[in-house]
Design a protein around this motif. Sequence first.
Motif, PDB file in Angstrom:
ATOM      1  N   ILE A 221       0.840  -1.204   0.000  1.00 21.82           N
ATOM      2  CA  ILE A 221       0.000   0.000   0.000  1.00 21.82           C
ATOM      3  C   ILE A 221       0.875   1.253   0.000  1.00 21.82           C
ATOM      4  O   ILE A 221       0.644   2.186  -0.764  1.00 21.82           O
ATOM      5  CB  ILE A 221      -0.963  -0.004   1.205  1.00 21.82           C
ATOM      6  CG1 ILE A 221      -2.037  -1.080   1.021  1.00 21.82           C
ATOM      7  CG2 ILE A 221      -1.595   1.369   1.415  1.00 21.82           C
ATOM      8  CD1 ILE A 221      -2.869  -1.332   2.255  1.00 21.82           C
TER       9      ILE A 221
ATOM     10  N   CYS B 253       1.114   4.086  -2.938  1.00 24.80           N
ATOM     11  CA  CYS B 253       0.823   5.494  -2.648  1.00 24.80           C
ATOM     12  C   CYS B 253       1.957   6.389  -3.127  1.00 24.80           C
ATOM     13  O   CYS B 253       1.722   7.430  -3.740  1.00 24.80           O
ATOM     14  CB  CYS B 253       0.607   5.692  -1.154  1.00 24.80           C
ATOM     15  SG  CYS B 253      -1.003   5.169  -0.565  1.00 24.80           S
TER      16      CYS B 253
ATOM     17  N   CYS C  80      -1.976   8.806   2.400  1.00 27.39           N
ATOM     18  CA  CYS C  80      -1.961   7.339   2.346  1.00 27.39           C
ATOM     19  C   CYS C  80      -2.516   6.752   3.648  1.00 27.39           C
ATOM     20  O   CYS C  80      -3.294   5.800   3.619  1.00 27.39           O
ATOM     21  CB  CYS C  80      -0.541   6.864   2.093  1.00 27.39           C
ATOM     22  SG  CYS C  80      -0.419   5.151   1.607  1.00 27.39           S
TER      23      CYS C  80
ATOM     24  N   ASN D 116      -6.071   4.575   3.928  1.00 25.49           N
ATOM     25  CA  ASN D 116      -5.916   3.173   4.311  1.00 25.49           C
ATOM     26  C   ASN D 116      -5.799   3.060   5.821  1.00 25.49           C
ATOM     27  O   ASN D 116      -4.769   2.670   6.359  1.00 25.49           O
ATOM     28  CB  ASN D 116      -4.665   2.587   3.635  1.00 25.49           C
ATOM     29  CG  ASN D 116      -4.734   2.697   2.145  1.00 25.49           C
ATOM     30  OD1 ASN D 116      -5.463   1.969   1.500  1.00 25.49           O
ATOM     31  ND2 ASN D 116      -3.997   3.648   1.579  1.00 25.49           N
TER      32      ASN D 116
ATOM     33  N   ALA E 292      -4.622  -0.292   7.573  1.00 26.37           N
ATOM     34  CA  ALA E 292      -3.272  -0.815   7.349  1.00 26.37           C
ATOM     35  C   ALA E 292      -2.343  -0.386   8.480  1.00 26.37           C
ATOM     36  O   ALA E 292      -2.566   0.639   9.131  1.00 26.37           O
ATOM     37  CB  ALA E 292      -2.738  -0.316   6.012  1.00 26.37           C
TER      38      ALA E 292
END
Length: 124
Positions: free
Chosen positions: A40, A44, A54, A58, A61
């Motif tokens: 991820i 990003c 980011c 998310n 995460a």
Amino acid sequence: MSSLRILPLIALALLAGCDLLGTEAAEKTAALKEADGKAIGSACRHAGRAIEDCYALNAKAQRAAVFAGWREMDEYMRENKLDAVAPQIQRPGSKPVESEVAKTDAAAPIPAEPKADKRKSHTS
């Protein structure tokens, strides 16, 4: 008679090490979450997003893993002189990006309307 007692113990020992039961080890789950977070973060950075954006996009995460992936991709992009790739698909619920034509039209000054004459003529 003793072989009947040993058979369940052997079956239990074989099933204890089996991954097919759906019980994953905590270490394996943690490793998967960390790898997902790094992916991820890398995505990003490649899309040119700030690390704070980011994190916001998310929230589930792991932040440390996201940062590690973002930092690794940043180093890779700097070493190889790569530019960020702008996302082509907008996220649902986000505002559409204005085109350059719309931006230049919006920046143009708006002509002022003539003011109405507030003086009234008095006739006596």
